[in-house]
Design an enzyme around this catalytic site. Sequence first.
Site, short mmCIF file in Angstrom:
data_model
loop_
_atom_site.label_atom_id
_atom_site.label_comp_id
_atom_site.label_asym_id
_atom_site.label_seq_id
_atom_site.Cartn_x
_atom_site.Cartn_y
_atom_site.Cartn_z
N HIS A 1 0.89 -1.18 0.01
CA HIS A 1 0.01 -0.04 0.14
C HIS A 1 0.93 1.10 -0.10
CE1 HIS A 1 -3.48 2.40 1.88
NE2 HIS A 1 -3.24 2.93 0.66
N HIS B 1 1.54 5.12 -2.76
CA HIS B 1 1.41 6.44 -2.32
C HIS B 1 2.93 7.08 -2.48
CE1 HIS B 1 -2.52 7.03 -0.10
NE2 HIS B 1 -2.42 5.75 -0.03
N HIS C 1 -4.11 0.64 -6.20
CA HIS C 1 -4.47 1.36 -5.03
C HIS C 1 -5.66 1.06 -4.50
CE1 HIS C 1 -5.82 4.40 -2.29
NE2 HIS C 1 -4.63 4.60 -1.83
N ASN D 1 -6.60 -0.73 -1.04
CA ASN D 1 -6.91 0.30 0.02
C ASN D 1 -8.52 0.08 0.54
OD1 ASN D 1 -6.52 3.08 1.59
ND2 ASN D 1 -8.46 3.53 0.14
N ILE E 1 -7.19 8.45 -1.03
CA ILE E 1 -6.96 8.10 0.38
C ILE E 1 -6.46 6.73 0.68
CG2 ILE E 1 -8.89 9.65 1.47
CD1 ILE E 1 -10.89 7.59 1.00
#
Length: 903
Positions: free
Chosen positions: A561, A566, A753, A757, A903
Amino acid sequence: MLKPQVHYQSNSTITNRRAHFLLPKSFINGKELASLLVVKSSRSPFNKARRYIRAASEPTTIKAVEDVPQQSIKVKALVTVIQTIGGLLTSLGIERGLDDIQDLLGKTLLLELVSTELDPKTELEKPTIEGFAHRVRQESGDVKYEAEFEVPNDFGDVGAVLVENEHHCEMFLQDIVLDGFPHGPVNVTCRSWVHSKYENKQKRAFFTNKCYLPSQTPIGLRRLREEELALLRGNGQGERKRGERIYDYDVYNDIGDPDANLDLARPVLGGKERPYPRRCRTGRPRCQSDPSLEKKKKDFYVPRDEGFSEIKHLTFSAKTLYSLFNALVPSLGNVIGDAELGFPYFRAIDSLFNEGIQMPPLSRQGFWKTIMPRLFKVITDGKDVLRFETPQTSERDRFFWLRDEEFARQTLAGLNPYSIKLITEWPLKSKLDPVIYGPPESAITTEIIEAEIGGIIKVSEAIKQKKLFILDYHDILLPFVRKVRGLKGTTLYGSRTIFFLTPSGTLRPLAIELTRPPMDGKPQWKQVYTHNWDSTGCWLWRLAKAHVLAHDSGYHQLVSHWLRTHCATEPYIVATNRQLSVMHPIYRLLHPHFRYTMEINALARESLVNAGGIIESSFSPGKYSMELSSAAYDEMWRFDHEALPKDLINRGMAVEDKTAPHGLKLTIEDYPFANDGLILWDIIKNWVTDYVNHYYPDPSLVVSDQELQAWWTEIQTVGHRDKKDKPGWPELKTPEDLIEIATIIAWVCSGHHAAVNFGQYAFAGYFPNRPTIARRKMPSEDPTEEEWNSFLEKPEAVLLATFPSKLQATRVMAVLSVLSNHSPDEEYIGEEMEPSWADDPIIEAAFEKFSGRLKELEGIVDERNSNKNLKNRNGAGIVPYQLLKPFSKPGVTGQGVPYSISI
């Protein structure tokens, strides 16, 4: 847990645009006065000494007194301004009053039209045409401003608009539409903050929606294009301030906070010793106790256009995430008190969903309910009660977490489908230095595996038939065991878990090996656990599973993750803004995939991955969590393997097969993540192919594109400089190379992602299914007589003591509940068209095809989830696999693939 010019979906040619700001208060009304028009001449459209020609005041546009050609056309500019929180908050102050006066005088925004052509006589840039915009009306949260211009017939096409904000407060410009030209409206998408001229006299340049390669840039815009990029790059000096739009690089030297407490010191990530991607530079002062680190400050700088939109700031950031970290997490610590207090029995875990935790009252009545309605379900007698929502997995099958078949299934259709690998070599053997870590041979023998399979197949034949798989956290974790065991309240092993592919296409766990390296004067310890048919063996197996799940949870959060989505993406964003003009077609292709990512990353560095934050305090690696992600980056990360097909091939989960769908044959046919992911990968790649081929019909255009080449070079040599000499970087010489590179970046930000997530709460909300930490060693590791007897007398208590503490569990559950939830203004991949795409009929048609294929994927996912023959996504108590279903529906947790790492 985890852009120049933020783009919200809007265009004058597109209907059903969402309102992105819903506050009701408007700018103060007043009678509109004349706008002022001036035709100016200067070589520098960024900073010029203006000459104002005054004229009589009329409620309509006044023509300039000096030489306006008689042959001209009237052009009207309609400017859409999104009313901002800042505008409302300052409405009672003196600045708001001054701004209202400016509105009354018709001097809200000064616009200058920039021609794409040079003056044929002087061969200099043509004079810009200047006019003030005045407010005309309000529509929901939008405020409309108008300006009128007399544009000479020989002015040429408008290529850009320069904007000067005459207010004392910044304004958010949505778009500008120039109407009145014979060839139709000219659209200028702004979606950016424009600073007050009183803070910065530099004008903002907004280019029209037409895309240009650098070599194709109209001559009248070339200097402006170069100067705008120079402004975004900055000079690498000084501390960045709010409102700036400067993109630069730095190492991760802001995770620790030694000035607050020396125990919060953390090493710098980025460099030869601890390789890591680069982050956006903030330039904050250095710590007094360690000058290699930056001081902690309350506000993390991100370039102004990378911040949340107003509605996201209200509904997600300010009202949720900040409240989560600054109010809820500390309050939980106060309520629970003892940080080491565990759950005495399983009913106490269930009470989090049934009864909840009474929270201390805050000064604002109903604060928790307003901020986190999903978490605060009950308010009685004016008291706020934190009651967690029962995750879908637990709601369908209360004992799902206990079943071996579910443990195995989730490696293919769970929260971390990126770790399962095919076993290709036997016997298993570590690559670590045996002098330091002990004998490299695994304790999982041929005899153990064949006994667990039941004698139906030899290990050699099972490997040949591709039936043995592994979760291998041995070599990545073993170097951290000694350090982590020095921390209070946690332990760690290196681990291997072996699975067998059954005839029904499901995986069956066979054996778990846990290893401790030589330490504290003791030799290496390792033991293999299987699901024995006696009580002691059964409980040891359950405890070994809890350790493996804690390893998988940490690896998922820190590597699959944080690192791979990110962290690895931030250098792409910085390089894109520094090297690709907003007019560049590749900028406009990738920009939607970067929306909000840098703001989320900054928040993560502040409260999630920071020293003493949620990750360190609640996950097994503890204070060494970020060092673990650095080790994974060094040993495993390759840009080309971030492509889903190559990732699957690299893990042995697929082989190339030109006759198979997607050109791959999956090793496990019923692999929900891979099955859905490969369709999504192909859809994205086809869209990127159509897009790239349109702008690069000649392969030579790729090599000669200076901006593009500088962008790709900077990503490798600066953004990921610690990997610049490692394999895995494609060349950028042909459109095919560019298609592969852009598809990888788009996939990582969207499909990858989404898969790791948005299912976090569904799979980890009931934490026994995915404990984030193992607090006790195995009872069979060098036990004392007392420890062993305690285990024999009450094994359930040992398991509960191994699980996270009550404080650790509730903090993580709260964070996962927030991070798994889609933002109200989430933009799902292929759902709405970017304005610049809509302005090009060919790209518009390609996008419609892209969107149509995504809708087809919706039906394919639904069909697969209802197929009873697909045991890994259909069956009693199983939650359908929907993490890669493109569009979200209200009330469906985890479903939907956003464009970006939002997010």
